[in-house]
Design a protein around this motif. Structure first.
Motif, PDB file in Angstrom:
ATOM      1  N   ASN A   1       0.967  -1.106  -0.023  1.00 44.95           N
ATOM      2  CA  ASN A   1       0.286   0.017   0.013  1.00 44.95           C
ATOM      3  C   ASN A   1       0.809   1.318  -0.179  1.00 44.95           C
ATOM      4  O   ASN A   1       0.310   2.198   0.291  1.00 44.95           O
ATOM      5  CB  ASN A   1      -0.982   0.018   1.185  1.00 44.95           C
ATOM      6  CG  ASN A   1      -1.985  -1.215   1.048  1.00 44.95           C
ATOM      7  OD1 ASN A   1      -2.372  -1.528  -0.075  1.00 44.95           O
ATOM      8  ND2 ASN A   1      -2.193  -1.663   2.257  1.00 44.95           N
TER       9      ASN A   1
ATOM     10  N   ASP B   1       2.570   4.441  -1.883  1.00 45.44           N
ATOM     11  CA  ASP B   1       2.235   5.469  -2.862  1.00 45.44           C
ATOM     12  C   ASP B   1       3.754   5.242  -3.706  1.00 45.44           C
ATOM     13  O   ASP B   1       4.437   5.868  -3.096  1.00 45.44           O
ATOM     14  CB  ASP B   1       2.103   6.656  -2.283  1.00 45.44           C
ATOM     15  CG  ASP B   1       1.622   7.750  -3.440  1.00 45.44           C
ATOM     16  OD1 ASP B   1       2.145   7.151  -4.607  1.00 45.44           O
ATOM     17  OD2 ASP B   1       1.105   8.865  -3.299  1.00 45.44           O
TER      18      ASP B   1
ATOM     19  N   ALA C   1       4.393   6.497  -6.783  1.00 47.14           N
ATOM     20  CA  ALA C   1       4.685   7.678  -7.102  1.00 47.14           C
ATOM     21  C   ALA C   1       5.514   8.425  -6.288  1.00 47.14           C
ATOM     22  O   ALA C   1       6.249   9.089  -6.473  1.00 47.14           O
ATOM     23  CB  ALA C   1       3.599   8.400  -7.647  1.00 47.14           C
ATOM     24  N   ALA C   2       4.879   8.952  -4.924  1.00 47.83           N
ATOM     25  CA  ALA C   2       5.535   9.491  -3.922  1.00 47.83           C
ATOM     26  C   ALA C   2       7.055   8.810  -3.739  1.00 47.83           C
ATOM     27  O   ALA C   2       7.872   9.505  -3.216  1.00 47.83           O
ATOM     28  CB  ALA C   2       4.667   9.625  -2.655  1.00 47.83           C
TER      29      ALA C   2
ATOM     30  N   ARG D   1       9.267   9.758  -6.193  1.00 49.21           N
ATOM     31  CA  ARG D   1       9.944  11.137  -6.125  1.00 49.21           C
ATOM     32  C   ARG D   1      10.885  11.287  -5.097  1.00 49.21           C
ATOM     33  O   ARG D   1      12.077  12.058  -5.402  1.00 49.21           O
ATOM     34  CB  ARG D   1       8.561  12.112  -5.778  1.00 49.21           C
ATOM     35  CG  ARG D   1       7.874  11.983  -7.064  1.00 49.21           C
ATOM     36  CD  ARG D   1       6.827  13.223  -7.346  1.00 49.21           C
ATOM     37  NE  ARG D   1       5.851  12.881  -6.298  1.00 49.21           N
ATOM     38  CZ  ARG D   1       4.701  12.353  -6.644  1.00 49.21           C
ATOM     39  NH1 ARG D   1       4.364  11.687  -7.615  1.00 49.21           N
ATOM     40  NH2 ARG D   1       3.695  12.048  -5.643  1.00 49.21           N
TER      41      ARG D   1
ATOM     42  N   SER E   1       7.197   7.505 -11.196  1.00 45.01           N
ATOM     43  CA  SER E   1       6.526   8.636 -10.331  1.00 45.01           C
ATOM     44  C   SER E   1       5.219   9.214 -11.061  1.00 45.01           C
ATOM     45  O   SER E   1       4.605   9.949 -10.181  1.00 45.01           O
ATOM     46  CB  SER E   1       7.513   9.882 -10.398  1.00 45.01           C
ATOM     47  OG  SER E   1       7.477  10.516 -11.598  1.00 45.01           O
ATOM     48  N   PHE E   2       4.840   8.689 -11.972  1.00 44.48           N
ATOM     49  CA  PHE E   2       3.322   9.110 -12.494  1.00 44.48           C
ATOM     50  C   PHE E   2       2.346   8.315 -11.776  1.00 44.48           C
ATOM     51  O   PHE E   2       2.445   7.256 -11.484  1.00 44.48           O
ATOM     52  CB  PHE E   2       3.334   8.703 -14.161  1.00 44.48           C
ATOM     53  CG  PHE E   2       4.451   9.502 -14.908  1.00 44.48           C
ATOM     54  CD1 PHE E   2       4.734  10.791 -14.927  1.00 44.48           C
ATOM     55  CD2 PHE E   2       5.224   8.778 -15.755  1.00 44.48           C
ATOM     56  CE1 PHE E   2       5.488  11.501 -15.603  1.00 44.48           C
ATOM     57  CE2 PHE E   2       6.019   9.556 -16.907  1.00 44.48           C
ATOM     58  CZ  PHE E   2       6.222  10.987 -16.462  1.00 44.48           C
ATOM     59  N   PRO E   3       1.297   9.000 -11.408  1.00 44.75           N
ATOM     60  CA  PRO E   3       0.368   8.460 -10.727  1.00 44.75           C
ATOM     61  C   PRO E   3      -0.345   7.229 -11.462  1.00 44.75           C
ATOM     62  O   PRO E   3      -0.519   7.083 -12.479  1.00 44.75           O
ATOM     63  CB  PRO E   3      -0.783   9.371 -10.659  1.00 44.75           C
ATOM     64  CG  PRO E   3      -0.221  10.670 -10.737  1.00 44.75           C
ATOM     65  CD  PRO E   3       1.129  10.463 -11.616  1.00 44.75           C
ATOM     66  N   GLN E   4      -0.539   6.063 -10.769  1.00 47.93           N
ATOM     67  CA  GLN E   4      -1.113   4.753 -11.335  1.00 47.93           C
ATOM     68  C   GLN E   4      -2.243   4.446 -10.806  1.00 47.93           C
ATOM     69  O   GLN E   4      -2.558   4.969  -9.417  1.00 47.93           O
ATOM     70  CB  GLN E   4       0.004   3.654 -11.076  1.00 47.93           C
ATOM     71  CG  GLN E   4       1.252   3.838 -11.712  1.00 47.93           C
ATOM     72  CD  GLN E   4       1.133   3.898 -13.097  1.00 47.93           C
ATOM     73  OE1 GLN E   4       0.552   3.126 -13.962  1.00 47.93           O
ATOM     74  NE2 GLN E   4       1.941   4.792 -13.691  1.00 47.93           N
ATOM     75  N   PRO E   5      -3.314   3.744 -11.354  1.00 47.78           N
ATOM     76  CA  PRO E   5      -4.338   3.469 -10.704  1.00 47.78           C
ATOM     77  C   PRO E   5      -4.100   2.376  -9.387  1.00 47.78           C
ATOM     78  O   PRO E   5      -3.154   1.736  -9.491  1.00 47.78           O
ATOM     79  CB  PRO E   5      -5.126   2.557 -11.841  1.00 47.78           C
ATOM     80  CG  PRO E   5      -4.223   2.421 -12.813  1.00 47.78           C
ATOM     81  CD  PRO E   5      -2.964   3.219 -12.861  1.00 47.78           C
ATOM     82  N   SER E   6      -4.828   2.505  -8.511  1.00 42.81           N
ATOM     83  CA  SER E   6      -4.681   1.959  -7.203  1.00 42.81           C
ATOM     84  C   SER E   6      -4.945   0.223  -7.704  1.00 42.81           C
ATOM     85  O   SER E   6      -5.835   0.060  -8.262  1.00 42.81           O
ATOM     86  CB  SER E   6      -5.529   2.159  -6.213  1.00 42.81           C
ATOM     87  OG  SER E   6      -5.486   1.385  -5.149  1.00 42.81           O
TER      88      SER E   6
END
Length: 80
Positions: free
Chosen positions: A30, A32, A34-35, A38, A65-70
């Protein structure tokens, strides 16, 4: 077999891809991604020893780092 395979005193150079996978699979459930990517990018950017290997690793981290679907890890494994 290369000389680094037979000589235990030789420095071991890990490939950027191996470092990325170690980082990725070492992330807690769980997280993040992307975070976390970074944060690692910032670490690399502060590095006093820029090299091609770090540049390649940084490129992979930028992609991560690009947001991905959960999606849970168990679900990721089922898709493969």
């Amino acid at each position: 077999m290369s000389t680094t395979d037979t000589n235990d005193n030789a420095p071991r150079h890990r490939r950027s891809e191996d470092m990325f996978l170690s980082w990725f699979f070492g992330l807690p459930e769980n997280t993040d991604v992307a975070a976390a990517a970074r944060i690692e990018i910032a670490r690399i950017d502060k590095s006093a020893l820029p090299c091609e290997q770090l540049a390649r690793l940084r490129t992979m981290l930028v992609q991560a780092s690009f947001p991905q679907p959960s999606m849970s890890r168990s679900r990721r494994r089922q898709r493969h």
